[in-house]
Structures are given as C-alpha cells and as structure tokens.
Design an enzyme around this catalytic site. Sequence first.
Site, PDB file in Angstrom:
ATOM      1  N   GLU A 173      47.917 -65.736 -44.488  1.00 39.35           N
ATOM      2  CA  GLU A 173      48.438 -65.179 -43.242  1.00 39.35           C
ATOM      3  C   GLU A 173      49.848 -65.736 -43.099  1.00 39.35           C
ATOM      4  OE1 GLU A 173      47.861 -65.222 -38.413  1.00 39.35           O
ATOM      5  OE2 GLU A 173      47.525 -67.001 -39.638  1.00 39.35           O
ATOM      6  N   ASP A 230      44.958 -69.726 -42.808  1.00 41.35           N
ATOM      7  CA  ASP A 230      45.559 -69.518 -41.498  1.00 41.35           C
ATOM      8  C   ASP A 230      46.922 -70.219 -41.403  1.00 41.35           C
ATOM      9  OD1 ASP A 230      45.287 -68.756 -38.608  1.00 41.35           O
ATOM     10  OD2 ASP A 230      45.356 -70.926 -38.343  1.00 41.35           O
TER      11      ASP A 230
END
Length: 648
Positions: free
Chosen positions: A368, A315
């Site tokens: 990401e 993330d």
Amino acid sequence: MLTIENEPQLSPNDVDLYLFHEGTLHEGYKVFGAHYTQIGDTGGFRFTVWAPNACAVSIVGDFNDWEAGKHKMNPVKQSGVWTTFIQGIGVAERYKYAIETPSGAIVLKADPYAFYAETRPNTASLTCRLDRYEWHDAKWMRQREKIDDYHRPMAIYECHLGSWKKAENDRLMTYRELADELVNYVFENGFTHIELMPIMEHPYDRSWGYQITGYFAPTSRFGSPDDFKYFVDTCHRRGIGVILDWTPAHFCRDSHGLGKFDGTPLYEPCDPKLADRPQWGTYNFDFSKNEVVSFLISNARFWMDVYHVEGFRIDAVSSMIHLNHNNDLPFELKNKYGGYENLEAIDFIKKLNEAVYAKFPSALMIAEEATDYPMVTGPTDKGGLGFNFKWNMGWVHDILQYMRFNPFERRDHHNLITFSMLYAYSENFILSFSHDELVYGKRSLLNKMPGDEWQRFANLRVLYGYFMTHPGKKLLFMGSEFAQFDEWKDLEQLDWNLFDFPMHHAFHNYAVALNHFYQKTSCLWRLDHEQEGFEWIDADNADQSVISFIRKGKRKGDYCLVICNFTPNVYQNFKLGVPANGNYLELFNSDSEAFGGSGQCNRESIESVDEPFHNQAHHLKLTIPPLGMSILMKETKKRKTMTAYDQI
C-alpha cells in the site's frame, strides 16, 4: 513450530545469536518465545526473550502467583538474550516477562514472540503448542508453488472479521464459524482470495488490528491458533487464497507491548523525533537495529510457514520510506545525506522481500504505497523495492472523483478516466476499492454516486464494469458486492437486510455474475501487466462520455471489446471500430434487467461492416446502454451459448 526432543537445546546457540544480531535470523520464532520442550518424562516450556538493557528478567504467571524473581531467566553470553526452562507448565498458562529496567523499576511485558494471548481487555501471553493441527491442504500447497499470479485472475475480498457478520446476541463469530460461512460466501461470489484486515493480537477493537501487541498471535477474539489454522485450511480446500494485512511500520504504545520494552527504547528508535508517530499515537519500528529486522522478517515468514497464508498487504509503506509522509511534527526529518527518504526502512523492505521469496517463491507481497516512489514492484537487484504488487491508489482517487460528478458534467473531466493508462504498466497494480474509501465520512461506494436511486445503482454498475475490465488485479471491500448504502460501521455487522430490497439483490446478482465472468475470460487478466494486453479503441469521446478498448489474451484471437458509457443516454447504432471481420456477440451487459438495468442489450449477433473506423479495419453498429458497460467477443460455436444473460 520447533519441538525439541531427546537432547533439548535450552538456550539459543551461537549461530542463532550471530544471525539474530546480524539481522538474518529469518526463523526467529523457532528460537524466541515460549516453546514446549520434553526432557525425559518431564515436559515444560523454554522461554527466550531479547532485553539487552534489562538488569534482570524473570517469568511470572499463575503458576508462581505472578511473583517476580521466582523463575529467573539466565543471560546468554552477554548477547542481550535471556532464557530459562520451567518444568511442569502446561498449555494455555498465562505468563509475562518481569523486566527490571536500568532505573530499578519492574515492568510486566507480554512476550513479543507469543503464539497466543488472552482475550482483551486482559493482556497476558499464553503458552501454546502449534504442532498439533492436522492440515488438509497438501494439494493446494503443492499447486501454489506452480502458480503464476501475474497471469491469472485475482479478485480479492477484503474483510474485517469483527464486522462481516455477527452471531446471536451480537457475539463475534469464531474462526470456525467464519470458515463455514464466510469462506463459502467468498467462493460462491466469485472471489479468488480473502484479504483479512490485521488479525494479529491487538488491544483495541477500533484500531481494526493496525496497532499490534502480539505479532505472532492470531487474535483470541475469534478463537485459538488451531481455530485460525482451520479457517485457512478451509479457504484452501475451497480454492481461496489468504492474504493478511501486516503492519511493520509502527506498533501501539500500550504498556504491555513492545514500547520501551526493557525500560529503554528497544524496538523503536532512541530519538523521540524518529520514534513517535503522533498521527496514530504509535511508535515507529527502528529499522537500523538488526535485531528488529530479524524480528519482523521472522514474523512474515512465520505466518506463511506456520499458518500457510499466501502473503501480505503491507500497510503504510509510504510512511516507512518517506520520513515526512503525513508528518504532524513541527519540523522536517532528514536522513544522514540530507534527503527525505528513510534509508534504513528502504533497506529493510528489500531484505524482507528477498527473505520471503527465498523461502516462498510464490508469495504475494503487496504494497500500500500512495506516492510516485519508483520501482515499488521492481526487483531489488535492479534497484526496486521487491514487492510483486502495488495498490493503484491513483486510479481509485481519479475514478471516484470522476463518478461524483453529475453525468452531464463528466465531459469536462474525461481525463480522470483515461489518465491511468499513461502509467498502468509502470508497476504491477491492484485496483483497490478498500475500506479506506468507505470510512470517516467518505460514504459507501453507492452513496458516492449521483442521481436518483436507479441512476445511483447504474453508476455503480458501470463503475464496477470499468473496474473489472481495466488492467490490474482487483480488490473489493466487504459489503460493496451488494451495494451497502451506509459507509462501513466497524462495530456492527454488514447490512444483510439489504438483500430484501430488489435493487440491492439485483446488484448482488450483477457483482457475482461479473466476478465469475471475469474468472472465465482469460483476456481480462492474462496480460494484466504487459502493454500488449490493452489497446484503446476510442479514449477521446468526451462529448458522449464513452470509452472503448480492447483487452487481449496471450493467444491470437483471444480478445474482448469493452464499452463504458458514463451518461444516462442510450446510443443507438453506435459505431465502434473492431480489429477483425466477423460476427460479434455481446456476452455481458450491466444494463440487463436481471441486474436492475433497463434492458438496453444487444441480444443478437452483430455483423461487422467492412469499413475502417477508430483506426480499426472494421466496425460494428450497436446499442450502447445508459450508464452501462458492455463486453463483446467474436462469435464462435461455443460462445453462442455462453452469454451472461442465460446464466443468472
């Protein structure tokens, strides 16, 4: 899990300490934390923690009435590491570290390496043994090492366990209940992987797991560590891979967590400007500290080693590598050379990927990353970050912007659906319709579509059709497979009652059929990351808002034709260039009645015309469905009986 027999090591040895301080103790979970230890006939737990600025550290828990100083820890050779062994402590005992800070205060901290924790709102760590579960996935684990993920299908089902489905009385389902129901659902729906939003222990439900206090503990909301092992084991026995969301960028500030762990900034930078993440109310990790690097790399290897997961979606990589990404501070941050890159974070990411692949060569390390930072999926020895996949967030942004336009306005924005092919092979991409697109007022995918009810569903079908045939692996957020109408409601289960409505039921038929067709059709994934796998037939038909292209496999003749029509017009006798002479079958059409469409399908074999068109040697004349996607392949004896219409 490290279990010590006969001659137990009651403190870290010199090699452990050297590697930890060097940033290369990649299996620190075997050294730090609470480990069951047998000494003769007596069992207990050895506790080890890093707290270099503490004046004293002791273990507190129910076993000593939470009295600080009763079970003191011993410093290990001025290393900043403390350890002790307590006899008679059993499994599931609550404990914390009582740390005397340089100011003389006593703070109670959860174990950074704890393998289990109390269920929120309680915050104590729990003693735990991880060596008792009997795995049944040996065949999967052997095969996993031989898998080439670049050249195989990958359709990921992104899931938030707390809101996929609730048990009776609105109770959270357990890992074992989810293993029996969710895993079977994912398998039957044609997905290859489950991606779980973070299941590491976290105090606040509505952080969705992205603000963590227990990096080594699967959250007790859904059960025990062995229960989570059962979940992963069940996935593997059904042929489903498991990907975890992981957040090495930042951690939450709750008083029992990592923040100011020994009374001073330890896991976070000492400079508040670098430590604070005001956007999320969290602390950043300090990647300049080797001990933090050891902690995080150990954490990644831990989940793959102990829980057999396939890998991670990392993330917020953009916020790690760019000092000012989403920076809410009233000033700019710069590195020591005056640049805007976080040099220590970039170095950490490279070390992370190298360390993971060294132990698990088939690992999935997915970034990401929302910027145009180069070579995110490039090898580290050639200057890349070393991930093997990256979310294609540019494609998602462009295609959703395009789909929001009225179909008859789309001709003026045609580049939004074709631009992605200019950079499709710059990285190894995953196309991701993730939870990020479906919260905070962004609306569900269905509710983003224009038009009346029929057009909304038709728009969504053609969107999914392009999604599944465009180069790149696939990710879909839960509920999108049956066209959830409301955006994601993280405190409620999905709207399963929508299956009672014919259009949602038909759309689910479509999504399932498309997933299974995708898995069986090698030309849709065999060369996902190689330019030889894609060829435009016609990228420039903006007037009709139609695109057409060829997806190619490895073998000669292994290809399919894809046509997407982004208007509600039906085009009869549409000329389409094809590369070879022969008869062609339409094997998939999103406008089938079984999918809720109008039935504008090409059910009969189509013979090619021996005249060039679209820079191809031959052409077909066929019907193009409204707001529809069609897939055609050359006719063979086998393909005469494999059309999707007969398999719904």
